[in-house]
Motif scaffolding. Structure first.
Motif, short mmCIF file in Angstrom:
data_model
loop_
_atom_site.label_atom_id
_atom_site.label_comp_id
_atom_site.label_asym_id
_atom_site.label_seq_id
_atom_site.Cartn_x
_atom_site.Cartn_y
_atom_site.Cartn_z
N MET A 20 0.85 -1.19 0.00
CA MET A 20 0.00 0.00 0.00
C MET A 20 0.89 1.24 0.00
N SER A 21 0.59 2.18 -0.89
CA SER A 21 1.43 3.35 -1.05
C SER A 21 1.01 4.47 -0.12
N ALA A 22 1.91 5.48 -0.02
CA ALA A 22 1.60 6.67 0.78
C ALA A 22 0.39 7.39 0.20
N ASP A 23 0.19 7.27 -1.13
CA ASP A 23 -0.96 7.90 -1.79
C ASP A 23 -2.26 7.32 -1.25
N VAL A 24 -2.29 6.01 -1.05
CA VAL A 24 -3.49 5.36 -0.50
C VAL A 24 -3.71 5.81 0.94
N MET A 25 -2.62 6.02 1.70
CA MET A 25 -2.75 6.51 3.07
C MET A 25 -3.44 7.87 3.09
N GLN A 26 -3.11 8.73 2.14
CA GLN A 26 -3.76 10.03 2.05
C GLN A 26 -5.25 9.87 1.74
N LYS A 27 -5.59 8.88 0.94
CA LYS A 27 -7.00 8.62 0.64
C LYS A 27 -7.75 8.18 1.90
N ILE A 28 -7.09 7.38 2.73
CA ILE A 28 -7.71 6.92 3.98
C ILE A 28 -7.93 8.10 4.92
N ILE A 29 -6.93 8.98 5.02
CA ILE A 29 -7.05 10.17 5.87
C ILE A 29 -8.20 11.05 5.38
N SER A 30 -8.31 11.21 4.06
CA SER A 30 -9.40 11.99 3.48
C SER A 30 -10.75 11.37 3.78
N LEU A 31 -10.84 10.05 3.64
CA LEU A 31 -12.08 9.34 3.94
C LEU A 31 -12.47 9.51 5.40
N CYS A 32 -11.48 9.45 6.28
CA CYS A 32 -11.75 9.58 7.72
C CYS A 32 -12.42 10.90 8.05
N LYS A 33 -11.97 11.98 7.42
CA LYS A 33 -12.59 13.28 7.66
C LYS A 33 -13.94 13.39 6.96
N ARG A 34 -14.00 12.96 5.71
CA ARG A 34 -15.22 13.12 4.91
C ARG A 34 -16.39 12.33 5.47
N ARG A 35 -16.09 11.14 6.02
CA ARG A 35 -17.15 10.27 6.49
C ARG A 35 -17.32 10.25 8.01
N GLY A 36 -16.51 11.03 8.73
CA GLY A 36 -16.76 11.17 10.16
C GLY A 36 -16.08 10.12 11.03
N PHE A 37 -14.91 9.64 10.61
CA PHE A 37 -14.14 8.74 11.47
C PHE A 37 -13.20 9.53 12.39
N VAL A 38 -12.37 10.39 11.80
CA VAL A 38 -11.37 11.13 12.58
C VAL A 38 -11.28 12.56 12.06
N PHE A 39 -11.28 13.52 12.99
CA PHE A 39 -11.09 14.93 12.65
C PHE A 39 -9.86 15.46 13.36
N GLN A 40 -9.23 16.46 12.77
CA GLN A 40 -8.16 17.18 13.45
C GLN A 40 -8.78 17.93 14.63
N SER A 41 -8.18 17.82 15.80
CA SER A 41 -8.70 18.52 16.97
C SER A 41 -8.60 20.03 16.77
N SER A 42 -9.62 20.76 17.23
CA SER A 42 -9.62 22.24 17.20
C SER A 42 -9.39 22.78 15.80
N GLU A 43 -9.94 22.10 14.81
CA GLU A 43 -9.63 22.43 13.41
C GLU A 43 -9.99 23.86 13.04
N ILE A 44 -11.10 24.39 13.57
CA ILE A 44 -11.51 25.74 13.17
C ILE A 44 -10.55 26.81 13.71
N TYR A 45 -9.67 26.42 14.64
CA TYR A 45 -8.65 27.33 15.15
C TYR A 45 -7.26 27.00 14.62
N GLY A 46 -7.21 26.24 13.56
CA GLY A 46 -5.93 25.89 12.97
C GLY A 46 -5.43 24.52 13.36
#
Length: 518
Positions: free
Chosen positions: A1-27
């Motif tokens: 599995m490539s680093a590119d696929v890892m980025q897709k997983i991270i994107s899916l996590c945010k888009r579908r509600g698995f994982v968000f960056q903490s305090s995202e609206i403040y940076g």
């Protein structure tokens, strides 16, 4: 599995509600993450499966839920206050902060090429090096050549720079204070009264540190110590006989120098640990037992069990308390790394706490009529790291071809059904003809049986299937026109996409059976 696929997983996590960056609206906060609706369910399901396997299905293991904040003497006894620190270094070029003991090795005088993300960064770095170190390097695109390894014997892991700050010891425990009085008030009063007058920098730091330490407490860096401290209480209260274990799931906190690879390493994380107390002469057998049991557990829920491996620690990397240790490692996209450690901690911890507390932490064997200090076998896993592993393991892209020869990519999370956040989605084909009302009744029937079900009427049926594929829902039930005629509904399997009809009355029983046998 490539680093590119890892980025897709991270994107899916945010888009579908698995994982968000903490305090995202403040940076955001680089080292902290929030687990969204689906991530919270997935993590809870992993923990529940672990607890069921480690505690509920064993007569000789009991649970504990200990305080995050403990008496500071606990950390003095365990050695965390004195030794739980890492050598910290700053790269003077890219400003990356890293652990010296984990940096790439490079001998003095050896060519040290520097590499950056783009030509602009490389140009700025070359100018900085020339200005600060009076050294002109040759720039070739994104790389700089001409630097040599220093006497440090290592370089920056981010850019390869040998231009580094001095090493500083960095305490990995988060410190706070307990009590109504703020130690800052006492420090301010001491400064105002001239109590600190004439002190050198080191003496001033020591004087302020002494004031801070009077009310200082620490967020636990691991859950293990509470199980050692409560060993005698639990053994006596539950009449446990050696061998027995104490299990705990909970948050731990480490002021990590390097946070990396999404949620793989962060400052706040959740652990699943068990301390298994046994007779010293049986420790080797129990280490083998728990090593194999834990590997079997991880592989049980995986699509690719071959990606889990054992790695035995070399003598020079063993922790000070360990006689022997194995890591269960996983093949992450960036390389093989730790998922769980299984260690023989010997009697180190119980003896240390007995020595510092003055309390006897030993076991009386009624058969042998003798007392002894048990050895401890510790399987210690990360729940948050486990969540990441199962997301990586489950992520799949499939190329589909329709009847007209048109190809499309289906993204699917092939999570084990018992780990999936939503077990079944109930979908009315259209929002009329009584279909939504019947679908909601089916959802309520699942809820009454304790099964996580979700009603979904948004978008066309095909898009709804794809959405639930992407979040790992193993079964979709569709209410359609035929349902009114014969009281049957369609059940669709996520992985095979095969569909069959079952009666509305038996739908809950069918899914329960599928989950039980999965």
């Amino acid at each position: 599995m490539s680093a590119d696929v890892m980025q897709k997983i991270i994107s899916l996590c945010k888009r579908r509600g698995f994982v968000f960056q903490s305090s995202e609206i403040y940076g955001g906060l680089k080292s902290a993450y929030d687990y969204g609706p689906l991530g919270a369910e997935l993590k809870r399901n992993i923990i529940n499966e672990w607890w069921a396997d480690m505690v509920h299905r064993r007569e000789n293991v009991v649970g504990l839920d200990a305080s995050i904040i403990m008496q500071r003497k606990v950390w003095e006894a365990s050695g965390h206050l004195a030794g739980f620190s890492d050598p910290l270094v700053d790269c003077l070029v890219c400003k990356n902060r890293f652990r010296a003991d984990q940096a790439p090795k490079l001998a003095e005088g050896v060519e040290a090429p520097l590499s950056f993300a783009d030509k602009g960064q490389a140009k700025a770095a070359a100018e900085l090096i020339e200005k600060q170190f009076s050294l002109t390097l040759e720039r070739r695109g994104k790389d700089l050549h001409g630097a040599k390894g220093s006497g440090r014997g290592y370089v920056c892991p981010a850019c390869g720079s040998p231009f580094l700050s001095k090493e500083r010891m960095f305490n990995l425990m988060f410190r706070t204070s307990i009590g109504a009085t703020d130690p800052l008030d006492e420090i301010a009063e001491a400064m105002e009264s001239g109590k600190f007058a004439g002190l050198s920098g080191r003496e001033l730091r020591q004087a302020i540190g002494e004031i801070n330490e009077r009310s200082a407490v620490y967020l636990r860096p691991e859950t293990a110590q509470a199980m050692f401290v409560q060993f005698a209480n639990i053994q006596q209260a539950m009449a446990m006989k050696v061998p027995f274990g104490i299990a705990q799931v909970g948050k731990s906190f480490r002021n990590e120098i390097t946070v990396e690879h999404f949620i793989f390493r962060s400052c706040e994380f959740e652990q699943m640990e068990m301390e298994f107390f046994c007779e010293p002469e049986t420790a080797g057998e129990w280490l083998d037992f728990w090593r194999n049991a834990r590997m079997d557990w991880w592989r049980r829920y995986a699509n690719h069990p071959e990606k889990f491996h054992f790695r035995e620690h070399e003598a020079d990397e063993l922790a000070h308390y360990a006689d022997k240790c194995y890591d269960i490692e996983y093949e992450y996209p960036w390389g093989q790394g730790e998922l769980e450690g299984i260690a023989n901690r010997t009697d180190y911890d119980l003896k240390k706490h007995a020595q510092h507390s003055g309390q006897k932490l030993e076991y009386f064997d009624p058969v042998k009529q003798q007392k002894f200090v048990p050895y401890v076998i510790e399987p210690a896993a990360g729940a948050t790291r486990g969540l990441l592993v199962y997301l990586i393991d489950a992520y799949c892209e499939e190329q589909l071809t329709d009847a007209n020869g048109k190809t499309d990519t289906r993204v699917v999370l092939k999570l084990h059904p018992r780990l999936a956040p939503i077990k079944v989605a109930v979908l009315p084909l259209v929002k009329k003809d009584g279909m939504p009302e019947l679908a909601r009744k089916v959802v309520e029937a699942f809820w009454q049986h304790g099964i996580a079900a979700r009603y979904d009427e948004t978008h066309a049926i095909g898009r709804r299937y794809r959405r639930h594929d992407e979040i790992g829902t193993p079964y979709c039930l569709t209410i359609d026109g035929q349902t009114k005629d014969d009281q049957t509904i369609t059940i669709r399997d996520r992985d095979t996409m095969e569909q069959r009809r079952v009666s509305v009355e038996s739908a809950v029983r069918e899914v329960e059976e599928l989950l039980r046998n999965s």
